[in-house]
Design a protein around this motif. Structure first.
Motif, PDB file in Angstrom:
ATOM      1  N   TRP A  33       0.836  -1.193   0.000  1.00  0.00           N
ATOM      2  CA  TRP A  33       0.000   0.000   0.000  1.00  0.00           C
ATOM      3  C   TRP A  33       0.877   1.250   0.000  1.00  0.00           C
ATOM      4  CZ3 TRP A  33      -3.637  -1.806   4.507  1.00  0.00           C
ATOM      5  CH2 TRP A  33      -4.668  -2.612   3.989  1.00  0.00           C
ATOM      6  N   ASP A  34       0.557   2.209  -0.871  1.00  0.00           N
ATOM      7  CA  ASP A  34       1.345   3.442  -0.917  1.00  0.00           C
ATOM      8  C   ASP A  34       0.674   4.585  -0.165  1.00  0.00           C
ATOM      9  OD1 ASP A  34      -0.748   4.056  -2.586  1.00  0.00           O
ATOM     10  OD2 ASP A  34       0.469   4.301  -4.400  1.00  0.00           O
ATOM     11  N   ASP A  35      -0.439   4.306   0.510  1.00  0.00           N
ATOM     12  CA  ASP A  35      -1.163   5.355   1.239  1.00  0.00           C
ATOM     13  C   ASP A  35      -1.379   4.961   2.701  1.00  0.00           C
ATOM     14  OD1 ASP A  35      -2.958   3.316   0.775  1.00  0.00           O
ATOM     15  OD2 ASP A  35      -4.599   4.615   0.111  1.00  0.00           O
ATOM     16  N   ALA A  36      -0.419   4.218   3.263  1.00  0.00           N
ATOM     17  CA  ALA A  36      -0.520   3.776   4.656  1.00  0.00           C
ATOM     18  C   ALA A  36       0.769   4.084   5.401  1.00  0.00           C
ATOM     19  CB  ALA A  36      -0.819   2.276   4.715  1.00  0.00           C
ATOM     20  N   TRP A  37       0.638   4.310   6.709  1.00  0.00           N
ATOM     21  CA  TRP A  37       1.800   4.326   7.595  1.00  0.00           C
ATOM     22  C   TRP A  37       2.068   2.914   8.078  1.00  0.00           C
ATOM     23  CZ3 TRP A  37       1.436   8.943  11.570  1.00  0.00           C
ATOM     24  CH2 TRP A  37       1.586  10.151  10.873  1.00  0.00           C
ATOM     25  N   ARG A  38       3.316   2.687   8.526  1.00  0.00           N
ATOM     26  CA  ARG A  38       3.703   1.369   9.017  1.00  0.00           C
ATOM     27  C   ARG A  38       4.619   1.510  10.227  1.00  0.00           C
ATOM     28  NH1 ARG A  38       3.436   1.269   3.507  1.00  0.00           N
ATOM     29  NH2 ARG A  38       2.408  -0.534   2.576  1.00  0.00           N
ATOM     30  N   ALA A  64      -8.943  -4.100  12.094  1.00  0.00           N
ATOM     31  CA  ALA A  64     -10.177  -3.484  11.611  1.00  0.00           C
ATOM     32  C   ALA A  64     -10.016  -1.984  11.756  1.00  0.00           C
ATOM     33  CB  ALA A  64     -11.385  -3.978  12.413  1.00  0.00           C
ATOM     34  N   ALA A  65     -11.018  -1.236  11.292  1.00  0.00           N
ATOM     35  CA  ALA A  65     -11.102   0.208  11.510  1.00  0.00           C
ATOM     36  C   ALA A  65      -9.840   0.943  11.070  1.00  0.00           C
ATOM     37  CB  ALA A  65     -11.395   0.498  12.987  1.00  0.00           C
ATOM     38  N   GLY A  66      -9.277   0.532   9.925  1.00  0.00           N
ATOM     39  CA  GLY A  66      -8.102   1.200   9.388  1.00  0.00           C
ATOM     40  C   GLY A  66      -6.784   0.684   9.912  1.00  0.00           C
ATOM     41  N   LEU A  67      -6.824  -0.267  10.865  1.00  0.00           N
ATOM     42  CA  LEU A  67      -5.618  -0.883  11.402  1.00  0.00           C
ATOM     43  C   LEU A  67      -5.545  -2.309  10.889  1.00  0.00           C
ATOM     44  CD1 LEU A  67      -5.996   0.172  15.161  1.00  0.00           C
ATOM     45  CD2 LEU A  67      -5.018   1.498  13.286  1.00  0.00           C
ATOM     46  N   ALA A  68      -4.401  -2.712  10.393  1.00  0.00           N
ATOM     47  CA  ALA A  68      -4.247  -4.084   9.912  1.00  0.00           C
ATOM     48  C   ALA A  68      -2.833  -4.556  10.205  1.00  0.00           C
ATOM     49  CB  ALA A  68      -4.527  -4.177   8.410  1.00  0.00           C
ATOM     50  N   ARG A 105      -4.132   2.964   8.017  1.00  0.00           N
ATOM     51  CA  ARG A 105      -4.656   3.468   6.745  1.00  0.00           C
ATOM     52  C   ARG A 105      -6.028   4.099   6.963  1.00  0.00           C
ATOM     53  NH1 ARG A 105      -6.325  -0.072   1.452  1.00  0.00           N
ATOM     54  NH2 ARG A 105      -5.385   1.227  -0.172  1.00  0.00           N
ATOM     55  N   PRO A 106      -6.068   5.388   7.309  1.00  0.00           N
ATOM     56  CA  PRO A 106      -7.356   6.041   7.522  1.00  0.00           C
ATOM     57  C   PRO A 106      -8.133   6.195   6.221  1.00  0.00           C
ATOM     58  CG  PRO A 106      -5.581   7.638   7.587  1.00  0.00           C
ATOM     59  CD  PRO A 106      -4.937   6.285   7.499  1.00  0.00           C
ATOM     60  N   GLU A 107      -9.402   6.478   6.339  1.00  0.00           N
ATOM     61  CA  GLU A 107     -10.235   6.711   5.160  1.00  0.00           C
ATOM     62  C   GLU A 107      -9.610   7.831   4.337  1.00  0.00           C
ATOM     63  OE1 GLU A 107     -13.302   5.254   2.978  1.00  0.00           O
ATOM     64  OE2 GLU A 107     -12.980   4.671   5.069  1.00  0.00           O
ATOM     65  N   GLY A 108      -9.392   7.568   3.062  1.00  0.00           N
ATOM     66  CA  GLY A 108      -8.761   8.565   2.209  1.00  0.00           C
ATOM     67  C   GLY A 108      -7.253   8.446   2.145  1.00  0.00           C
ATOM     68  N   GLY A 109      -6.676   7.540   2.974  1.00  0.00           N
ATOM     69  CA  GLY A 109      -5.237   7.305   2.931  1.00  0.00           C
ATOM     70  C   GLY A 109      -4.459   8.199   3.873  1.00  0.00           C
ATOM     71  N   ALA A 110      -3.193   7.856   4.057  1.00  0.00           N
ATOM     72  CA  ALA A 110      -2.291   8.591   4.936  1.00  0.00           C
ATOM     73  C   ALA A 110      -1.263   9.348   4.105  1.00  0.00           C
ATOM     74  CB  ALA A 110      -1.579   7.635   5.891  1.00  0.00           C
ATOM     75  N   PRO A 111      -0.750  10.468   4.610  1.00  0.00           N
ATOM     76  CA  PRO A 111       0.334  11.153   3.904  1.00  0.00           C
ATOM     77  C   PRO A 111       1.590  10.298   3.880  1.00  0.00           C
ATOM     78  CG  PRO A 111       0.017  12.099   6.092  1.00  0.00           C
ATOM     79  CD  PRO A 111      -1.111  11.140   5.876  1.00  0.00           C
ATOM     80  N   ALA A 112       2.524  10.663   3.043  1.00  0.00           N
ATOM     81  CA  ALA A 112       3.753   9.876   2.896  1.00  0.00           C
ATOM     82  C   ALA A 112       4.489   9.772   4.230  1.00  0.00           C
ATOM     83  CB  ALA A 112       4.654  10.514   1.843  1.00  0.00           C
ATOM     84  N   GLN A 113       5.046   8.595   4.488  1.00  0.00           N
ATOM     85  CA  GLN A 113       5.813   8.342   5.705  1.00  0.00           C
ATOM     86  C   GLN A 113       7.289   8.347   5.346  1.00  0.00           C
ATOM     87  OE1 GLN A 113       5.213   4.401   7.391  1.00  0.00           O
ATOM     88  NE2 GLN A 113       5.472   5.168   9.482  1.00  0.00           N
ATOM     89  N   THR A 114       8.093   9.097   6.074  1.00  0.00           N
ATOM     90  CA  THR A 114       9.508   9.229   5.730  1.00  0.00           C
ATOM     91  C   THR A 114      10.306   7.981   6.066  1.00  0.00           C
ATOM     92  OG1 THR A 114       9.949  10.268   7.877  1.00  0.00           O
ATOM     93  CG2 THR A 114       9.465  11.730   6.014  1.00  0.00           C
ATOM     94  N   ASP A 115       9.920   7.264   7.124  1.00  0.00           N
ATOM     95  CA  ASP A 115      10.669   6.088   7.536  1.00  0.00           C
ATOM     96  C   ASP A 115       9.733   5.140   8.269  1.00  0.00           C
ATOM     97  OD1 ASP A 115      12.930   4.493   7.800  1.00  0.00           O
ATOM     98  OD2 ASP A 115      13.477   5.344   9.730  1.00  0.00           O
ATOM     99  N   LEU A 138      -2.921   7.918  16.422  1.00  0.00           N
ATOM    100  CA  LEU A 138      -4.254   8.329  16.847  1.00  0.00           C
ATOM    101  C   LEU A 138      -4.595   9.701  16.280  1.00  0.00           C
ATOM    102  CD1 LEU A 138      -4.213   7.032  20.529  1.00  0.00           C
ATOM    103  CD2 LEU A 138      -5.529   6.111  18.613  1.00  0.00           C
ATOM    104  N   GLU A 139      -3.639  10.606  16.243  1.00  0.00           N
ATOM    105  CA  GLU A 139      -3.866  11.918  15.638  1.00  0.00           C
ATOM    106  C   GLU A 139      -4.133  11.785  14.140  1.00  0.00           C
ATOM    107  OE1 GLU A 139      -0.358  14.053  16.639  1.00  0.00           O
ATOM    108  OE2 GLU A 139      -1.005  14.510  18.690  1.00  0.00           O
ATOM    109  N   LEU A 140      -3.456  10.825  13.492  1.00  0.00           N
ATOM    110  CA  LEU A 140      -3.675  10.584  12.070  1.00  0.00           C
ATOM    111  C   LEU A 140      -5.133  10.249  11.782  1.00  0.00           C
ATOM    112  CD1 LEU A 140      -2.439  10.035   9.181  1.00  0.00           C
ATOM    113  CD2 LEU A 140      -2.159   7.652   9.928  1.00  0.00           C
ATOM    114  N   PHE A 141      -5.753   9.479  12.684  1.00  0.00           N
ATOM    115  CA  PHE A 141      -7.155   9.100  12.515  1.00  0.00           C
ATOM    116  C   PHE A 141      -8.107  10.152  13.078  1.00  0.00           C
ATOM    117  CE2 PHE A 141      -5.204   4.937  11.999  1.00  0.00           C
ATOM    118  CZ  PHE A 141      -5.997   4.345  11.006  1.00  0.00           C
ATOM    119  N   GLY A 142      -7.570  11.184  13.711  1.00  0.00           N
ATOM    120  CA  GLY A 142      -8.430  12.186  14.317  1.00  0.00           C
ATOM    121  C   GLY A 142      -9.052  11.734  15.612  1.00  0.00           C
TER     122      GLY A 142
END
Length: 411
Positions: A149-154, A249-253, A275-285, A400-404
């Motif tokens: 996935w290119d729109d998720a944090w890890r 679930a709920a954007g966490l996998a 991976r929140p609805e609409g995707g996450a911004p790019a993660q640097t590392d 948690l802030e990423l998901f609001g």
């Protein structure tokens, strides 16, 4: 129960064993991205001692630990612009095992052309380094969705556990343990600690089912108060054969990846995506962290879900003696998994590709998984960040802030 002979067949992972030959048909995480550096690093996989390195050109190599010259360890070596040079006598090997230089031999010698170090293919994907220890040509490295996935944090948690990997995998097809180990027992621990006796999981399993599908075993369940229309039954979640469980679930996998170091030890990797609805911004590392096994007093950590699982796995012994167990109808998933291992060992012995092997190039493999689980999404994420291995992640407040979501004091 299993006979001692069948238990031996199920749990021995070294070269030449039936299970070892099966497992060598798959790609395995051998390291996290931060372990592949200019400093040679010892790794052990499927009973084989290995050395991982990244040379000056950025190429990652994985060689058998002992140099073919005088058998000194190659982790006692220097990474060069190309390859790894043995620190004992300076012989230089590239990532294919070819010997590039033999200092001390005559200038016109062709001896190096007849020498090879044992090497294994490696690939980097999603913050992990994967290795293939089986016969060539190697199958494709499966590009499971969480890895690409290119729109998720890890983030990646890991720990070395003193037990065979099969007893960890069996836990993945044992749904009834959830309401007891993480429900009643988890509640009991909270009572002893003076907290409110509220378990993380309270609902009884009314119905469970398991089916073999193209990637492993799909697990379904109906919890008390739920129906077959709910995601737990309608979609379910997969055990990816032979070594991974997918949960969330709920954007966490998460992929829980059980990597056999040898017969009696397992490298457990928690590969978490956000991976929140609409995707996450790019993660640097991709952050990497170790999951602790004991508290400051040396006691096994059991105050969260993954800690309770770990203690249940390792207290069965380094290799569980299945000749002494007594399985019931609630153990149908365990029985199915053992049957699947036996069937796939036979496939390999007959010269075939085992379940889940991919020979075709592909962009992504999408796996089924529930979306709605255990109430509201916000509540699920709060519980997940407190009760899973992610509690040790260095970025859980940011997640948690990423998901609001509200960020509690414990984050």
């Amino acid at each position: 129960m299993l006979s001692p002979e069948k238990n031996e067949r199920l749990t021995r992972v070294g070269p030449g064993t039936p299970m070892g030959e099966l497992l060598r048909r798959y790609w395995w995480p051998v390291a996290t991205h931060d372990m592949a550096t200019r400093v040679p690093r010892r790794r052990r996989l499927l009973g084989e001692d290995l050395v991982l390195y990244r040379d000056g050109n950025g190429t990652v190599g994985l060689l058998a630990e002992q140099c073919p010259h005088r058998r000194a360890a190659l982790w006692l070596g220097c990474t060069e612009s190309t390859g790894l040079r043995c620190g004992y006598h300076g012989w230089l090997f590239d990532e294919t095992g070819a010997c590039l230089e033999q200092p001390g031999e005559p200038a016109d010698s062709t001896f190096r052309n007849r020498i090879r170090a044992t090497s294994y293919p490696v690939q980097e994907l999603g913050g992990l380094v994967f290795a293939y220890l089986g016969p060539l040509p190697a199958p494709e490295l499966p590009r499971y969705d969480l890895f690409v996935w290119d729109d998720a944090w890890r983030d990646i948690g890991h720990a070395e556990l003193p037990c065979n990997f099969v007893q960890i995998m069996e836990n993945s097809v044992d749904p009834y343990h959830v309401e007891w180990l993480h429900g009643r027992y988890g509640s009991f621990l909270k009572e002893l600690d003076g907290g409110a006796p509220v378990p993380v999981v309270t609902k009884k399993h009314v119905k469970v089912a398991f089916e073999v599908f193209e990637h492993g075993i799909l697990k379904r369940r109906v919890l008390e108060g739920h129906t077959e229309d709910d995601d737990d039954w309608r979609i379910g979640h997969p055990l990816v054969f032979p070594h991974m469980l997918r949960v969330g679930a709920a954007g966490l996998a998460t992929f829980q990846i059980r990597v056999p170091i040898d017969d009696e030890n397992t490298w457990h990797v928690w590969y978490q995506t956000y991976r929140p609805e609409g995707g996450a911004p790019a993660q640097t590392d991709v952050p990497v962290y170790e999951v602790p096994l004991r508290d400051a007093d040396g006691e096994w950590l059991r105050d969260y879900v993954d800690g309770q699982d770990i203690v249940a796995w390792i207290t069965q012994g380094r290799i569980s003696d299945r000749s002494l167990e007594h399985l019931g109808k609630s153990d149908l998933g365990v029985i199915l998994l053992r049957k699947l291992y036996a069937e796939q060992m036979a496939v390999v012995a007959g010269g075939g590709d085992p379940l889940g092997t991919r020979r075709d190039p592909h962009d992504v493999i999408d796996l089924p998984m529930e979306r709605d689980k255990f109430g509201s999404a916000v509540e699920f994420r709060q519980v997940w960040m407190r009760e899973s291995s992610v509690r040790y992640s260095p970025i859980r407040a940011e997640v948690l802030e990423l998901f609001g979501d509200p960020v509690p004091t414990w984050a």
